[in-house]
Design a protein around this motif. Sequence first.
Motif, PDB file in Angstrom:
ATOM      1  N   PRO A 239       4.239   0.884  -7.756  1.00 32.05           N
ATOM      2  CA  PRO A 239       4.122   2.049  -6.876  1.00 32.05           C
ATOM      3  C   PRO A 239       3.048   1.837  -5.815  1.00 32.05           C
ATOM      4  O   PRO A 239       2.145   1.013  -5.992  1.00 32.05           O
ATOM      5  CB  PRO A 239       3.735   3.171  -7.838  1.00 32.05           C
ATOM      6  CG  PRO A 239       2.946   2.470  -8.902  1.00 32.05           C
ATOM      7  CD  PRO A 239       3.608   1.135  -9.074  1.00 32.05           C
ATOM      8  N   VAL A 240       3.152   2.615  -4.742  1.00 28.60           N
ATOM      9  CA  VAL A 240       2.208   2.489  -3.631  1.00 28.60           C
ATOM     10  C   VAL A 240       1.568   3.845  -3.368  1.00 28.60           C
ATOM     11  O   VAL A 240       2.252   4.859  -3.270  1.00 28.60           O
ATOM     12  CB  VAL A 240       2.904   1.987  -2.349  1.00 28.60           C
ATOM     13  CG1 VAL A 240       1.911   1.915  -1.188  1.00 28.60           C
ATOM     14  CG2 VAL A 240       3.543   0.614  -2.586  1.00 28.60           C
ATOM     15  N   LYS A 241       0.244   3.849  -3.259  1.00 30.04           N
ATOM     16  CA  LYS A 241      -0.488   5.059  -2.878  1.00 30.04           C
ATOM     17  C   LYS A 241      -0.626   5.074  -1.360  1.00 30.04           C
ATOM     18  O   LYS A 241      -1.088   4.091  -0.769  1.00 30.04           O
ATOM     19  CB  LYS A 241      -1.861   5.091  -3.538  1.00 30.04           C
ATOM     20  CG  LYS A 241      -2.572   6.434  -3.395  1.00 30.04           C
ATOM     21  CD  LYS A 241      -3.810   6.486  -4.284  1.00 30.04           C
ATOM     22  CE  LYS A 241      -4.407   7.881  -4.301  1.00 30.04           C
ATOM     23  NZ  LYS A 241      -5.589   7.963  -5.193  1.00 30.04           N
ATOM     24  N   VAL A 242      -0.217   6.167  -0.746  1.00 26.94           N
ATOM     25  CA  VAL A 242      -0.234   6.290   0.708  1.00 26.94           C
ATOM     26  C   VAL A 242      -1.281   7.324   1.102  1.00 26.94           C
ATOM     27  O   VAL A 242      -1.181   8.500   0.724  1.00 26.94           O
ATOM     28  CB  VAL A 242       1.149   6.718   1.244  1.00 26.94           C
ATOM     29  CG1 VAL A 242       1.120   6.800   2.775  1.00 26.94           C
ATOM     30  CG2 VAL A 242       2.230   5.737   0.791  1.00 26.94           C
ATOM     31  N   HIS A 243      -2.292   6.886   1.850  1.00 26.14           N
ATOM     32  CA  HIS A 243      -3.345   7.776   2.314  1.00 26.14           C
ATOM     33  C   HIS A 243      -3.011   8.261   3.723  1.00 26.14           C
ATOM     34  O   HIS A 243      -2.887   7.457   4.653  1.00 26.14           O
ATOM     35  CB  HIS A 243      -4.690   7.058   2.331  1.00 26.14           C
ATOM     36  CG  HIS A 243      -5.126   6.542   1.000  1.00 26.14           C
ATOM     37  ND1 HIS A 243      -5.546   7.364  -0.014  1.00 26.14           N
ATOM     38  CD2 HIS A 243      -5.182   5.277   0.513  1.00 26.14           C
ATOM     39  CE1 HIS A 243      -5.889   6.639  -1.070  1.00 26.14           C
ATOM     40  NE2 HIS A 243      -5.657   5.364  -0.779  1.00 26.14           N
ATOM     41  N   LEU A 244      -2.854   9.564   3.873  1.00 27.84           N
ATOM     42  CA  LEU A 244      -2.624  10.185   5.159  1.00 27.84           C
ATOM     43  C   LEU A 244      -3.824  11.073   5.485  1.00 27.84           C
ATOM     44  O   LEU A 244      -4.673  11.313   4.633  1.00 27.84           O
ATOM     45  CB  LEU A 244      -1.332  11.005   5.129  1.00 27.84           C
ATOM     46  CG  LEU A 244      -0.074  10.205   4.760  1.00 27.84           C
ATOM     47  CD1 LEU A 244       0.639  10.839   3.586  1.00 27.84           C
ATOM     48  CD2 LEU A 244       0.851  10.072   5.947  1.00 27.84           C
ATOM     49  N   ALA A 245      -3.892  11.560   6.712  1.00 26.52           N
ATOM     50  CA  ALA A 245      -5.047  12.372   7.103  1.00 26.52           C
ATOM     51  C   ALA A 245      -5.203  13.597   6.214  1.00 26.52           C
ATOM     52  O   ALA A 245      -6.318  14.046   5.942  1.00 26.52           O
ATOM     53  CB  ALA A 245      -4.913  12.785   8.560  1.00 26.52           C
ATOM     54  N   GLY A 246      -4.085  14.161   5.729  1.00 27.45           N
ATOM     55  CA  GLY A 246      -4.145  15.377   4.927  1.00 27.45           C
ATOM     56  C   GLY A 246      -4.257  15.146   3.435  1.00 27.45           C
ATOM     57  O   GLY A 246      -4.426  16.111   2.673  1.00 27.45           O
ATOM     58  N   GLY A 247      -4.165  13.902   2.971  1.00 27.04           N
ATOM     59  CA  GLY A 247      -4.215  13.630   1.540  1.00 27.04           C
ATOM     60  C   GLY A 247      -3.343  12.440   1.190  1.00 27.04           C
ATOM     61  O   GLY A 247      -2.932  11.671   2.066  1.00 27.04           O
ATOM     62  N   SER A 248      -3.028  12.279  -0.093  1.00 27.30           N
ATOM     63  CA  SER A 248      -2.332  11.082  -0.564  1.00 27.30           C
ATOM     64  C   SER A 248      -1.034  11.418  -1.281  1.00 27.30           C
ATOM     65  O   SER A 248      -0.899  12.470  -1.912  1.00 27.30           O
ATOM     66  CB  SER A 248      -3.236  10.279  -1.515  1.00 27.30           C
ATOM     67  OG  SER A 248      -4.410   9.870  -0.850  1.00 27.30           O
ATOM     68  N   LEU A 249      -0.077  10.488  -1.180  1.00 25.81           N
ATOM     69  CA  LEU A 249       1.207  10.562  -1.866  1.00 25.81           C
ATOM     70  C   LEU A 249       1.393   9.295  -2.697  1.00 25.81           C
ATOM     71  O   LEU A 249       0.820   8.243  -2.388  1.00 25.81           O
ATOM     72  CB  LEU A 249       2.354  10.659  -0.859  1.00 25.81           C
ATOM     73  CG  LEU A 249       2.446  11.914   0.002  1.00 25.81           C
ATOM     74  CD1 LEU A 249       3.480  11.715   1.102  1.00 25.81           C
ATOM     75  CD2 LEU A 249       2.795  13.118  -0.852  1.00 25.81           C
ATOM     76  N   LYS A 250       2.221   9.401  -3.739  1.00 26.08           N
ATOM     77  CA  LYS A 250       2.620   8.223  -4.510  1.00 26.08           C
ATOM     78  C   LYS A 250       4.096   7.969  -4.268  1.00 26.08           C
ATOM     79  O   LYS A 250       4.920   8.883  -4.379  1.00 26.08           O
ATOM     80  CB  LYS A 250       2.360   8.423  -6.004  1.00 26.08           C
ATOM     81  CG  LYS A 250       2.723   7.189  -6.860  1.00 26.08           C
ATOM     82  CD  LYS A 250       2.226   7.348  -8.284  1.00 26.08           C
ATOM     83  CE  LYS A 250       3.088   8.292  -9.094  1.00 26.08           C
ATOM     84  NZ  LYS A 250       4.348   7.657  -9.559  1.00 26.08           N
ATOM     85  N   ILE A 251       4.405   6.728  -3.930  1.00 22.24           N
ATOM     86  CA  ILE A 251       5.782   6.335  -3.645  1.00 22.24           C
ATOM     87  C   ILE A 251       6.203   5.262  -4.636  1.00 22.24           C
ATOM     88  O   ILE A 251       5.515   4.242  -4.793  1.00 22.24           O
ATOM     89  CB  ILE A 251       5.936   5.792  -2.203  1.00 22.24           C
ATOM     90  CG1 ILE A 251       5.340   6.759  -1.181  1.00 22.24           C
ATOM     91  CG2 ILE A 251       7.399   5.487  -1.917  1.00 22.24           C
ATOM     92  CD1 ILE A 251       6.020   8.097  -1.089  1.00 22.24           C
TER      93      ILE A 251
END
Length: 277
Positions: A239-251
């Motif tokens: 899985p990949v953790k994605v850091h965006l300006a508003g927070g993080s998602l797991k894909i």
Amino acid sequence: MLLHFTKMHGLGNDFMVVDLVTQRARLDNAEVRRLADRRFGIGFDQLLVVEPPRNPDMDFRYRIYNADGSEVENCGNGARCFARFVLDKRLTHKHQIRVETAGGPLTLDVHNDNQISVDMGAPRFAPQALPFDAPDEQLTYRLDVDGQSHEISIASMGNPHAVLIVDSTEQAPVERLGPAIEGHPRFPRRVNVGFMQVISPGEIRLRVYERGSGETLACGTGACAAVACGIRRGLLTSPVKVHLAGGSLKIDWDGGDSHLIMTGPAERVYDGRVALR
């Protein structure tokens, strides 16, 4: 007439959500643009509309409108808010919800920890899936923008995405390249543009210039497309953790024709009523 709505956000990607199952309204492009105005209206990145399904195998129909009034195929952060909304409003008691969208069916799973997983389906990489003007499918393409050549990857998550790899998302020319690529003639229906910085095989930073809305604090389908392109190019592993300006998602994505799963939060901000013209 007065329209009941809920303001929500997924990692700062903000939405006005409207139930058109129990109330009736007609929202044309001009009305959507008026409501989207952050000074004179409600203000949002996208308007999400809950409707009865046309397909009896689905629970709801999920429609998405950009701030410019254009209807689009999919929105991952919006899908999580959609799931939270229909449960909070008691439009369903299911914790696994199937919805139809213009980009195809989605399955939404609501967990007890306020995290919501969305089965986004299998990413598609063929140029005609976006569409993108190219003779055949490749891992990357050269795109000429304002006299400069840029390497991009492309993917459809039910909506079109172009992904550029950058050394630093902080220094990425999002304000300049975002709109130039969004409206590039090789993307006849326009495109969402992601600027991805690879931190490690399991972690990235991402900024997204969204079609019809500009740069947003988070973009769920953009995160999915960036990870899918990165895995396909051998730069990332699930899985990949994605850091965006508003927070993080797991894909999570196993490659090939397997379905991609996006997991993240959804938050209610307030409920309100607005007079329609």
